[in-house]
Motif scaffolding. Sequence first.
Motif, PDB file in Angstrom:
ATOM      1  N   GLY A  26       0.828  -1.191   0.000  1.00 25.35           N
ATOM      2  CA  GLY A  26       0.000   0.000   0.000  1.00 25.35           C
ATOM      3  C   GLY A  26       0.868   1.249   0.000  1.00 25.35           C
ATOM      4  O   GLY A  26       2.084   1.192   0.172  1.00 25.35           O
ATOM      5  N   ILE A  27       0.217   2.373  -0.204  1.00 24.18           N
ATOM      6  CA  ILE A  27       0.932   3.647  -0.277  1.00 24.18           C
ATOM      7  C   ILE A  27       0.790   4.374   1.055  1.00 24.18           C
ATOM      8  O   ILE A  27      -0.319   4.667   1.502  1.00 24.18           O
ATOM      9  N   ILE A  28       1.936   4.644   1.675  1.00 23.98           N
ATOM     10  CA  ILE A  28       1.912   5.349   2.955  1.00 23.98           C
ATOM     11  C   ILE A  28       1.589   6.819   2.717  1.00 23.98           C
ATOM     12  O   ILE A  28       0.653   7.365   3.273  1.00 23.98           O
ATOM     13  N   SER A  29       2.379   7.460   1.914  1.00 25.35           N
ATOM     14  CA  SER A  29       2.177   8.832   1.460  1.00 25.35           C
ATOM     15  C   SER A  29       3.316   9.116   0.499  1.00 25.35           C
ATOM     16  O   SER A  29       4.208   8.292   0.309  1.00 25.35           O
ATOM     17  N   SER A  30       3.308  10.277  -0.144  1.00 24.91           N
ATOM     18  CA  SER A  30       4.351  10.576  -1.123  1.00 24.91           C
ATOM     19  C   SER A  30       5.720  10.611  -0.449  1.00 24.91           C
ATOM     20  O   SER A  30       6.713  10.158  -1.010  1.00 24.91           O
ATOM     21  N   ASN A  31       5.781  11.133   0.731  1.00 25.77           N
ATOM     22  CA  ASN A  31       7.007  11.098   1.535  1.00 25.77           C
ATOM     23  C   ASN A  31       6.629  10.700   2.952  1.00 25.77           C
ATOM     24  O   ASN A  31       5.576  11.090   3.457  1.00 25.77           O
ATOM     25  N   TYR A  32       7.468   9.934   3.562  1.00 25.55           N
ATOM     26  CA  TYR A  32       7.131   9.391   4.876  1.00 25.55           C
ATOM     27  C   TYR A  32       8.402   9.071   5.636  1.00 25.55           C
ATOM     28  O   TYR A  32       9.507   9.072   5.072  1.00 25.55           O
ATOM     29  N   CYS A  33       8.225   8.787   6.882  1.00 20.42           N
ATOM     30  CA  CYS A  33       9.343   8.410   7.729  1.00 20.42           C
ATOM     31  C   CYS A  33       9.148   6.980   8.200  1.00 20.42           C
ATOM     32  O   CYS A  33       8.050   6.615   8.630  1.00 20.42           O
ATOM     33  N   MET A  34      10.186   6.190   8.081  1.00 22.72           N
ATOM     34  CA  MET A  34      10.141   4.828   8.582  1.00 22.72           C
ATOM     35  C   MET A  34      11.079   4.732   9.776  1.00 22.72           C
ATOM     36  O   MET A  34      12.259   5.064   9.687  1.00 22.72           O
ATOM     37  N   GLY A  35      10.545   4.268  10.860  1.00 31.63           N
ATOM     38  CA  GLY A  35      11.340   4.131  12.068  1.00 31.63           C
ATOM     39  C   GLY A  35      11.477   2.680  12.479  1.00 31.63           C
ATOM     40  O   GLY A  35      10.570   1.884  12.258  1.00 31.63           O
ATOM     41  N   TRP A  36      12.617   2.373  13.051  1.00 30.26           N
ATOM     42  CA  TRP A  36      12.822   1.068  13.676  1.00 30.26           C
ATOM     43  C   TRP A  36      12.830   1.274  15.190  1.00 30.26           C
ATOM     44  O   TRP A  36      13.598   2.091  15.703  1.00 30.26           O
ATOM     45  N   PHE A  37      11.980   0.518  15.838  1.00 30.39           N
ATOM     46  CA  PHE A  37      11.858   0.595  17.280  1.00 30.39           C
ATOM     47  C   PHE A  37      12.188  -0.777  17.862  1.00 30.39           C
ATOM     48  O   PHE A  37      12.071  -1.793  17.190  1.00 30.39           O
ATOM     49  N   ARG A  38      12.579  -0.784  19.111  1.00 34.61           N
ATOM     50  CA  ARG A  38      12.764  -2.069  19.776  1.00 34.61           C
ATOM     51  C   ARG A  38      12.190  -1.996  21.183  1.00 34.61           C
ATOM     52  O   ARG A  38      12.147  -0.938  21.812  1.00 34.61           O
ATOM     53  N   GLN A  39      11.770  -3.147  21.629  1.00 28.57           N
ATOM     54  CA  GLN A  39      11.177  -3.281  22.955  1.00 28.57           C
ATOM     55  C   GLN A  39      11.758  -4.525  23.618  1.00 28.57           C
ATOM     56  O   GLN A  39      11.656  -5.630  23.071  1.00 28.57           O
ATOM     57  N   ALA A  40      12.378  -4.334  24.735  1.00 24.39           N
ATOM     58  CA  ALA A  40      12.915  -5.452  25.496  1.00 24.39           C
ATOM     59  C   ALA A  40      12.162  -5.543  26.816  1.00 24.39           C
ATOM     60  O   ALA A  40      11.710  -4.519  27.342  1.00 24.39           O
TER      61      ALA A  40
END
Length: 119
Positions: A26-40
Amino acid sequence: DVQLVESGGGSVQAGGSLRLSCTASGIISSNYCMGWFRQAPGKERERVAHIYSDVGSTHYSDSVRGRFTVSQDRAKNTVYLQMNSLKPEDTGMYYCEASRAYCSGPYDYWGQGTQVTVS
């Protein structure tokens, strides 16, 4: 609707490497931010890296800077997290999340997570 699917987690020894992938359908938006998160377990959720889609600008948390690299392949709608020199404290569930606006959030979409275990 947008779906994010992470892959690439696993178990490695300290000093080893893993590469995580996050593919968006799918299309997020024309420009977007992708983040990597972690949970311990017992620890606060941490954003370890993000990349902004238009210019590929990146940011890392102090805990992973110099060891992790975030990159993207826009043709494949995929973001990667190359993790080198892994430490036991890198253990956790890793999630990718997408924001249609700012890397500071809020994040609109997230995946199911992939487990990383470093021993």
